[in-house]
Design an enzyme around this catalytic site. Structure first.
Site, PDB file in Angstrom:
ATOM      1  N   TYR A  90       0.837  -1.207   0.000  1.00 35.54           N
ATOM      2  CA  TYR A  90       0.000   0.000   0.000  1.00 35.54           C
ATOM      3  C   TYR A  90       0.873   1.257   0.000  1.00 35.54           C
ATOM      4  CZ  TYR A  90      -3.583   3.319   1.617  1.00 35.54           C
ATOM      5  OH  TYR A  90      -4.431   4.390   1.740  1.00 35.54           O
ATOM      6  N   LYS A 116       1.329   4.074  -3.000  1.00 34.46           N
ATOM      7  CA  LYS A 116       1.006   5.488  -2.765  1.00 34.46           C
ATOM      8  C   LYS A 116       2.230   6.377  -2.992  1.00 34.46           C
ATOM      9  CE  LYS A 116      -3.368   5.109  -1.650  1.00 34.46           C
ATOM     10  NZ  LYS A 116      -4.399   5.696  -2.527  1.00 34.46           N
TER      11      LYS A 116
HETATM   12  N1  NAD Z   1      -9.985   6.888   4.821  1.00 36.25           N
HETATM   13  C1  NAD Z   1      -8.827   7.433   5.112  1.00 36.25           C
HETATM   14  O1  NAD Z   1      -8.632   8.010   6.199  1.00 36.25           O
HETATM   15  C2  NAD Z   1      -7.689   7.371   4.112  1.00 36.25           C
HETATM   16  C3  NAD Z   1      -6.377   7.586   4.581  1.00 36.25           C
HETATM   17  C4  NAD Z   1      -5.339   7.587   3.663  1.00 36.25           C
HETATM   18  C5  NAD Z   1      -5.608   7.404   2.323  1.00 36.25           C
HETATM   19  N2  NAD Z   1      -6.886   7.202   1.891  1.00 36.25           N
HETATM   20  C6  NAD Z   1      -7.119   7.033   0.448  1.00 36.25           C
HETATM   21  O2  NAD Z   1      -8.318   7.688   0.071  1.00 36.25           O
HETATM   22  C7  NAD Z   1      -8.954   6.951  -0.987  1.00 36.25           C
HETATM   23  C8  NAD Z   1     -10.378   6.595  -0.605  1.00 36.25           C
HETATM   24  O3  NAD Z   1     -10.352   5.810   0.584  1.00 36.25           O
HETATM   25  P1  NAD Z   1     -11.670   5.324   1.316  1.00 36.25           P
HETATM   26  O4  NAD Z   1     -11.320   5.236   2.759  1.00 36.25           O
HETATM   27  O5  NAD Z   1     -12.837   6.136   0.885  1.00 36.25           O
HETATM   28  O6  NAD Z   1     -11.776   3.814   0.724  1.00 36.25           O
HETATM   29  P2  NAD Z   1     -13.047   2.803   0.597  1.00 36.25           P
HETATM   30  O7  NAD Z   1     -12.501   1.432   0.672  1.00 36.25           O
HETATM   31  O8  NAD Z   1     -14.132   3.203   1.545  1.00 36.25           O
HETATM   32  O9  NAD Z   1     -13.577   3.093  -0.890  1.00 36.25           O
HETATM   33  C9  NAD Z   1     -12.799   2.731  -1.998  1.00 36.25           C
HETATM   34  C10 NAD Z   1     -13.701   2.594  -3.212  1.00 36.25           C
HETATM   35  O10 NAD Z   1     -12.852   2.251  -4.329  1.00 36.25           O
HETATM   36  C11 NAD Z   1     -13.458   1.187  -5.064  1.00 36.25           C
HETATM   37  N3  NAD Z   1     -12.403   0.423  -5.774  1.00 36.25           N
HETATM   38  C12 NAD Z   1     -11.418  -0.323  -5.214  1.00 36.25           C
HETATM   39  N4  NAD Z   1     -10.666  -0.883  -6.178  1.00 36.25           N
HETATM   40  C13 NAD Z   1     -11.175  -0.462  -7.371  1.00 36.25           C
HETATM   41  C14 NAD Z   1     -10.825  -0.684  -8.727  1.00 36.25           C
HETATM   42  N5  NAD Z   1      -9.774  -1.469  -9.060  1.00 36.25           N
HETATM   43  N6  NAD Z   1     -11.555  -0.087  -9.693  1.00 36.25           N
HETATM   44  C15 NAD Z   1     -12.610   0.702  -9.376  1.00 36.25           C
HETATM   45  N7  NAD Z   1     -12.998   0.951  -8.104  1.00 36.25           N
HETATM   46  C16 NAD Z   1     -12.281   0.374  -7.113  1.00 36.25           C
HETATM   47  C17 NAD Z   1     -14.181   0.359  -4.020  1.00 36.25           C
HETATM   48  O11 NAD Z   1     -15.204  -0.434  -4.596  1.00 36.25           O
HETATM   49  C18 NAD Z   1     -14.728   1.462  -3.080  1.00 36.25           C
HETATM   50  O12 NAD Z   1     -16.006   1.897  -3.498  1.00 36.25           O
HETATM   51  C19 NAD Z   1      -8.054   5.753  -1.255  1.00 36.25           C
HETATM   52  O13 NAD Z   1      -7.145   6.079  -2.289  1.00 36.25           O
HETATM   53  C20 NAD Z   1      -7.313   5.577   0.053  1.00 36.25           C
HETATM   54  O14 NAD Z   1      -6.088   4.893  -0.105  1.00 36.25           O
HETATM   55  C21 NAD Z   1      -7.932   7.150   2.768  1.00 36.25           C
END
Ligand code: NAD
Length: 304
Positions: A164, A168
């Site tokens: 991961y 990133k």
């Molecule tokens: N939530 C946090 O605090 C946090 C922290 C650091 C980074 N992020 C980043 O923010 C972004 C969103 O995170 P989140 O927490 O909303 O994640 P989440 O898991 O709630 O949502 C991710 C969405 O992406 C979709 N997805 C996954 N793989 C896919 C693919 N190959 N093709 C199309 N769709 C796909 C999933 O179906 C899901 O709807 C991500 O890039 C994550 O790494 C989030």
């Protein structure tokens, strides 16, 4: 100052931070193509029709229920944006999955799956979208914007997040290159490391009291603040901001510095003997980065 008439593609836009971005884009006048495969946090298919269901009653939105890294899906999304909404101005690479394991226990399959979604998926979409965005600019359309969702794990590192964090960190490298490659077209490209309560936050299994306290705080951070920064980065008001790394956690917005030489040592001709090396390199000591993980670095209370 808004996104009226602009057309965006948002990957992973059917839930969590992606959905907050889609809603904020639409609220500010944009039309959006959502590409979401409806997978679990680890990337297993669980709700394959989620994107269509979530976007069904949403005006100015179209959904593709597919994996962005799969051959042909990025092109399909770009064509849908053009056919349905008349062009393409904005790309948000938000889709990501997580499969954690300590490096000494890691599996090759997990590595491949995470790099494929989190990094290759972004490249696929940018390779399909940027020729269209450049051509549109040449024909007089206002220059567009790219935003890549990265993570503090890719900046600081964290236990067990080899795939991961590497994906990133790679996405940050891609951000810098795309910012350079599109500079002449005046299309901007930035990276945002978000913090927000999503199903990912809910899934944290605290291994200590400190982690349990962190989880409690993280669960209170709404995603709409992340969305608002990203909306702003796609407006004409941010047309001069490119190649930057932002963070956003509740009401806090961070600008990260990016690695540049912090100190310099010149070796004598032929190189230092090892003892002299040990002596000379002492000058670096005040500048070494500490080994705090991202969770430790952001253990302060979020501003809500
Ligand atoms: N939530 C946090 O605090 C946090 C922290 C650091 C980074 N992020 C980043 O923010 C972004 C969103 O995170 P989140 O927490 O909303 O994640 P989440 O898991 O709630 O949502 C991710 C969405 O992406 C979709 N997805 C996954 N793989 C896919 C693919 N190959 N093709 C199309 N769709 C796909 C999933 O179906 C899901 O709807 C991500 O890039 C994550 O790494 C989030």
């Amino acid at each position: 100052m808004d996104l009226k008439g602009r057309v965006a593609i948002v990957t992973g836009g059917a839930r969590g931070i992606g959905l907050a971005i889609v809603e904020d884009f639409i609220a500010h006048g944009a039309s959006v193509v959502v590409v979401d495969s409806g997978v679990s946090i680890a990337g297993e298919p669980v709700e394959p029709k989620l994107a269509k269901e979530v976007m069904r009653n949403q005006a100015n939105a179209a959904a593709i229920c597919a994996d962005i890294a799969e051959q042909g899906v990025a092109t399909e999304a770009v064509e849908l944006a053009q056919e349905r909404f008349g062009g393409l101005d904005i790309v948000v690479n938000n889709a990501a999955i997580i499969r954690d394991a300590f490096i000494f226990k890691s599996s090759l399959d997990a590595w491949d799956a995470v790099i494929r979604t989190n990094l290759t998926g972004a490249h696929r979409l940018l390779a399909a979208a940027t020729p269209v965005m450049r051509d549109a600019t040449k024909r007089g359309r206002a220059p567009g914007a790219v935003v890549n969702l990265v993570s503090s794990a890719g900046i600081y590192g964290n236990f067990g997040q080899a795939a991961y964090a590497s994906a990133k960190a790679g996405l940050l490298g891609l951000t810098r290159v795309v910012a350079h490659d599109l500079a002449r077209s005046k299309i901007v490209c930035n990276a945002v490391a978000p913090f927000a309560a999503t199903r990912v936050t809910e899934s944290i299994q605290p291994a200590s009291e400190a982690q349990a306290a962190y989880k409690d705080k993280a669960l209170q951070v709404p995603a709409h603040y992340v969305a608002r920064l990203i909306t702003f980065l796609c407006t004409p008001a941010a047309a001069n901001i490119s190649g930057q790394l932002f963070g956003v956690r509740g009401r806090e917005v961070f600008l990260f510095n990016q690695p540049r030489p912090a100190s310099r040592l010149i070796q004598p001709h032929g190189g230092y003997a090892l003892e002299a090396f040990a002596q000379g390199i002492k000058a670096f000591e005040p500048y070494y980065a500490d080994l705090a993980t991202d969770l430790e670095a952001f253990s302060t209370d979020p501003v809500l």
